[in-house]
Design an enzyme around this catalytic site. Structure first.
Site: not given
Ligand code: RUB
Length: 329
Positions: A20-21, A133, A202
């Protein structure tokens, strides 16, 4: 189409949020294309492209909001369709596809490192930061500043319902950064003590709005009220080209059991439960976006999109996509 086992496992890990992320989601999706390309037994170039397109279609259904995922797939498929014109053999197009996946993965890693370096300059000694988050881009900024010797502390929200804040708290405190974990509901209570809000993305839309974990817009609203600056750390592959032609980013709604267990619901009675996973923060509540190409105000998002994707008409966009990005399940 049946994906190779390794590719199917990664796709399932994205869907179920073991992966995720937004950044990692994009890298992993492109990794799936790499596995499919490496394992292909296609007899001709068209069959090979067909296999990749099928895999891309499956991946697009895994997490709808992280724009980085279609952008990663688009990067690879664009290179594949460019080389299709002059590829004499499957081996040639296969190696072009694998090279494109390697390039994308490498670019995403370099982008995070650059964002860390660029963003770290904005953090001052004794700052109190607040993050929501678990964003690898936002964490890169904080870790880089810390490793450069800056001293600051971070308030980390729990981020219900899946508690990604715990991951952030662990990562930051593991690097020695002082962390205070707070309830999502306590953001406004603490905002008067905060110097900067630093969050990930996102998706970034053409008008500079931010799509990020549910609750982000409330954090930004509280920051706006308290005149606290809001910084977003976002790689340019999170900018959404579809929004240049008026499309909206789809907000993922996840299972209600993440909010309340089935047993608890039975005790509460007949209620509806909603669980949107992301929300939209308007550009007025964002001070700047830290990208690997430099820092921009939110209204500069359109310039980044034009630079990365060009000025495109809806017809060109459709052609460029090579397949329907917003396929309904
Ligand atoms: C993760 C989320 C993060 C962004 C950015 O949501 O909202 O703030 O994806 O993350 P989930 P990154 O846990 O539902 O995937 O900077 O790591 O891309």
């Amino acid at each position: 189409m049946r994906l190779p086992d390794e590719a199917a496992r990664i796709a399932e890990d994205i869907r179920s949020m073991r992966i995720r992320g937004a950044g990692l989601i994009a890298r992993s999706a492109v990794e799936v294309l790499q596995v499919v390309a490496r394992n292909s037994r296609a007899r001709d170039v068209d069959a090979f492209v067909g296999e990749l397109t099928d895999a891309a279609g499956l991946l697009l259904k895994t997490r709808p909001t992280a724009v980085s995922l279609p952008n990663g797939i688009r990067y690879v498929m664009h290179k594949v369709s460019q080389s299709k014109g002059h590829a004499a053999s499957v081996a040639e197009i296969q190696s072009a596809a694998i090279k494109a996946t390697e390039e994308f993965i490498e670019n995403t890693k370099t982008a995070i490192q650059r964002i860390g370096e660029i963003g770290a300059r904005r953090i001052r000694d004794n700052d109190v930061l607040l993050t929501h988050c678990n964003s690898s881009a936002a964490i890169a900024v904080m870790k880089t500043a810390w490793n450069q010797g800056r001293k600051f502390e971070v308030l980390v929200t729990e981020t219900r319902p899946r508690f990604q804040g715990h991951l952030t708290a662990r990562e930051l405190s593991g690097s020695g950064i002082p962390v205070t974990l707070i309830l999502d509901d306590a953001v406004r209570y603490f905002m008067q003590d905060v110097d900067k809000v630093l969050i990930g993305a996102d998706a970034i839309t053409a008008n500079g709005a931010l799509v990020n974990k549910i609750g982000t817009s409330m954090v930004a609203l509280a920051a706006h009220e308290a005149k606290v600056r809001v910084f977003v750390a976002a790689e340019t592959y999170k900018f959404s080209p579809e929004t240049m032609v008026g499309e909206l980013v789809r907000i993922e709604e996840r299972d209600s059991s993440e909010v309340i267990s089935k047993t608890e619901v039975r005790k509460v009675g007949p209620i509806r439960i909603r669980n949107p996973s992301f929300d939209v923060t308007p550009p007025e509540f964002i001070d700047l976006i830290i990208t690997e190409r430099g820092i921009i105000p939110p209204l500069g998002a359109i310039l980044i999109l034009e630079e990365v994707f060009g000025v495109i008409t809806p017809e060109e966009l459709r052609e460029y996509q090579t397949y329907e990005l917003h396929e309904e399940e």
